[in-house]
Design a protein around this motif. Structure first.
Motif, PDB file in Angstrom:
ATOM      1  N   GLY A  84       2.130  17.190   4.095  1.00 13.58           N
ATOM      2  CA  GLY A  84       0.325  17.025   3.361  1.00 13.58           C
ATOM      3  C   GLY A  84       0.674  17.624   2.115  1.00 13.58           C
ATOM      4  O   GLY A  84      -0.145  18.019   1.535  1.00 13.58           O
ATOM      5  N   HIS A  85       2.165  18.157   1.983  1.00 10.16           N
ATOM      6  CA  HIS A  85       2.536  18.630   0.815  1.00 10.16           C
ATOM      7  C   HIS A  85       1.162  17.574  -0.965  1.00 10.16           C
ATOM      8  O   HIS A  85       1.724  16.107  -0.894  1.00 10.16           O
ATOM      9  CB  HIS A  85       4.004  18.880  -0.280  1.00 10.16           C
ATOM     10  N   SER A  86       0.763  18.406  -1.345  1.00 11.12           N
ATOM     11  CA  SER A  86       0.399  16.846  -2.561  1.00 11.12           C
ATOM     12  C   SER A  86       1.302  16.075  -3.338  1.00 11.12           C
ATOM     13  O   SER A  86       0.838  15.436  -3.682  1.00 11.12           O
ATOM     14  CB  SER A  86       0.160  18.347  -3.692  1.00 11.12           C
ATOM     15  N   GLU A  87       2.708  16.685  -3.129  1.00 13.92           N
ATOM     16  CA  GLU A  87       3.681  16.132  -3.770  1.00 13.92           C
ATOM     17  C   GLU A  87       3.609  15.172  -3.362  1.00 13.92           C
ATOM     18  O   GLU A  87       4.487  13.367  -3.689  1.00 13.92           O
ATOM     19  CB  GLU A  87       4.560  16.150  -4.527  1.00 13.92           C
ATOM     20  N   ARG A  88       3.412  14.723  -1.487  1.00 10.42           N
ATOM     21  CA  ARG A  88       3.916  13.312  -0.491  1.00 10.42           C
ATOM     22  C   ARG A  88       2.714  12.854  -0.576  1.00 10.42           C
ATOM     23  O   ARG A  88       2.148  11.802  -0.571  1.00 10.42           O
ATOM     24  CB  ARG A  88       4.013  13.942   0.719  1.00 10.42           C
ATOM     25  N   ARG A  89       1.175  13.565  -1.475  1.00 13.86           N
ATOM     26  CA  ARG A  89       0.057  12.701  -1.147  1.00 13.86           C
ATOM     27  C   ARG A  89       0.030  12.214  -2.351  1.00 13.86           C
ATOM     28  O   ARG A  89      -0.788  10.775  -2.605  1.00 13.86           O
ATOM     29  CB  ARG A  89      -1.277  14.087  -0.772  1.00 13.86           C
ATOM     30  N   ALA A  90       1.188  12.310  -3.202  1.00 15.95           N
ATOM     31  CA  ALA A  90       0.621  12.155  -4.942  1.00 15.95           C
ATOM     32  C   ALA A  90       1.670  10.211  -4.467  1.00 15.95           C
ATOM     33  O   ALA A  90       0.775   9.179  -5.318  1.00 15.95           O
ATOM     34  CB  ALA A  90       1.542  12.240  -6.021  1.00 15.95           C
ATOM     35  N   GLU A  93       1.003   9.622   0.964  1.00 18.09           N
ATOM     36  CA  GLU A  93       0.806   9.870   1.957  1.00 18.09           C
ATOM     37  C   GLU A  93      -0.567   9.886   2.698  1.00 18.09           C
ATOM     38  O   GLU A  93      -1.305  10.695   1.933  1.00 18.09           O
ATOM     39  CB  GLU A  93       1.220  11.514   2.716  1.00 18.09           C
ATOM     40  N   THR A  94      -1.393   9.334   3.512  1.00 17.38           N
ATOM     41  CA  THR A  94      -2.514   9.822   3.808  1.00 17.38           C
ATOM     42  C   THR A  94      -3.006  10.761   4.884  1.00 17.38           C
ATOM     43  O   THR A  94      -1.871  10.895   5.638  1.00 17.38           O
ATOM     44  CB  THR A  94      -3.220   8.252   4.783  1.00 17.38           C
ATOM     45  N   ASP A  95      -4.241  11.268   5.203  1.00 14.22           N
ATOM     46  CA  ASP A  95      -4.772  11.726   6.038  1.00 14.22           C
ATOM     47  C   ASP A  95      -3.926  11.322   7.360  1.00 14.22           C
ATOM     48  O   ASP A  95      -3.984  12.624   7.839  1.00 14.22           O
ATOM     49  CB  ASP A  95      -6.340  12.364   6.198  1.00 14.22           C
ATOM     50  N   GLY A  96      -4.499  10.022   7.091  1.00 15.96           N
ATOM     51  CA  GLY A  96      -4.127  10.190   9.252  1.00 15.96           C
ATOM     52  C   GLY A  96      -3.047   9.985   9.462  1.00 15.96           C
ATOM     53  O   GLY A  96      -3.126   9.842  10.351  1.00 15.96           O
ATOM     54  N   GLN A  97      -1.811   9.771   8.840  1.00 13.92           N
ATOM     55  CA  GLN A  97      -0.192  10.214   8.692  1.00 13.92           C
ATOM     56  C   GLN A  97       0.091  10.502   8.737  1.00 13.92           C
ATOM     57  O   GLN A  97       0.454  11.810   9.639  1.00 13.92           O
ATOM     58  CB  GLN A  97       0.062   9.483   7.435  1.00 13.92           C
ATOM     59  N   ILE A  98      -0.922  12.062   7.976  1.00 17.15           N
ATOM     60  CA  ILE A  98      -0.273  13.058   8.127  1.00 17.15           C
ATOM     61  C   ILE A  98      -0.669  14.278   9.721  1.00 17.15           C
ATOM     62  O   ILE A  98      -1.036  15.153  10.541  1.00 17.15           O
ATOM     63  CB  ILE A  98      -1.619  14.384   6.985  1.00 17.15           C
ATOM     64  N   ASN A  99      -2.223  13.379   9.888  1.00 12.79           N
ATOM     65  CA  ASN A  99      -2.684  14.180  11.237  1.00 12.79           C
ATOM     66  C   ASN A  99      -1.138  13.733  12.050  1.00 12.79           C
ATOM     67  O   ASN A  99      -1.259  14.247  13.919  1.00 12.79           O
ATOM     68  CB  ASN A  99      -4.258  13.320  11.637  1.00 12.79           C
ATOM     69  N   PHE A 100      -1.099  12.502  12.757  1.00 19.17           N
ATOM     70  CA  PHE A 100       0.066  12.268  13.643  1.00 19.17           C
ATOM     71  C   PHE A 100       1.201  13.074  13.560  1.00 19.17           C
ATOM     72  O   PHE A 100       1.847  13.642  14.359  1.00 19.17           O
ATOM     73  CB  PHE A 100       0.573  10.519  12.898  1.00 19.17           C
ATOM     74  N   LYS A 101       1.383  13.527  11.815  1.00 19.04           N
ATOM     75  CA  LYS A 101       3.044  14.145  12.039  1.00 19.04           C
ATOM     76  C   LYS A 101       2.706  15.871  12.424  1.00 19.04           C
ATOM     77  O   LYS A 101       3.189  15.862  13.041  1.00 19.04           O
ATOM     78  CB  LYS A 101       3.202  14.234  10.250  1.00 19.04           C
TER      79      LYS A 101
END
Ligand code: PGA
Length: 227
Positions: A84-90, A93-101
């Motif tokens: 969930g680095h900012s450069e990936r969110r930019a 990348e969503t919080d839902g995906q980050i939760n799966f990861k």
């Protein structure tokens, strides 16, 4: 108490040889827990006691072109993974995906370094920042076993700009993240360098640093990890 200092090399350097050279020039210090996070493509050929990935997918295997799985990282002996680095969110990348990861990494006993702070701005007060972080952490940490999760607070305006957050702000946000979510370790990231690192590391609730630009300069990074 040892602090955790992670080097986020991002998309650097551009050759394997340079990556190996950089890793070889970083001190093997016992003062702090030091994690190097080179580009995933170099992970199998860069040597350092603790390695981390910069991202991963949430599935172990299958028809997922271009992805790297936690299972593959584990096979290489990788112990940490930035998520969930900012450069990936930019780039969407969503919080839902980050939760799966996060959940996939923990299943394979890889320690996630969850970055939050995308979407914050320099003129916000602490309460406004907390509001933004809540929106991220509520989803990112849903049904996640927190025992080994590390959160890195990285206000996006501080990343790569030379303008770091104040020590007081970093400490206050760390306290909030621990108190509200039960997270055990919170790092600060955003324009950390050899001059300001000591101040952050002396904060009681800042458990370490996530370092970008300064981690590519061996002399500077060595100074930071040996504080
Ligand atoms: P910086 O990057 O140290 O270059 O600001 C930090 C990060 O993006 O993790």
């Amino acid at each position: 108490m040892k602090k955790i200092i992670a080097a986020n090399w991002k998309l650097n350097p551009t050759t394997l040889k340079d990556a190996q050279k950089l890793a070889a020039s970083i001190t093997r210090t016992k003062k702090n827990t030091v994690v190097l996070c080179p580009p995933n493509i170099y992970l199998s050929q860069v040597s350092y006691p603790l390695l981390g990935a910069q991202d991963c997918f949430w599935q172990d295997k299958g028809a997922f072109t271009g992805q790297t799985s936690p299972l593959q990282l584990k096979d290489l002996g990788v112990k940490y993974c930035i998520v969930g680095h900012s450069e990936r969110r930019a780039v969407g990348e969503t919080d839902g995906q980050i939760n799966f990861k996060l959940r996939a990494l923990l299943e394979h006993k890889i320690i996630p370094i969850l970055c939050v702070g995308y979407g914050t701005s320099v003129d916000q007060d602490d309460l406004e920042v907390v509001d933004v972080l809540r929106g991220q952490l509520d989803v990112d940490l849903k049904d996640v076993n927190l025992a080994s999760v590390i959160v890195a607070y990285e206000p996006v305006w501080a990343i790569g700009t030379g303008h770091n957050a104040t020590l007081e702000h970093a400490e206050k946000i760390s306290i909030f993240i621990k108190a509200k979510y039960g997270v055990k370790k919170v790092l600060y990231g955003g324009s950390v360098n050899g001059v300001n690192a000591g101040g952050f590391l002396s904060q009681q609730h800042v458990d370490g640093l996530l370092v970008g630009g300064a981690s590519l300069v061996a002399a500077q990074f060595n100074e930071i990890i040996n504080i």
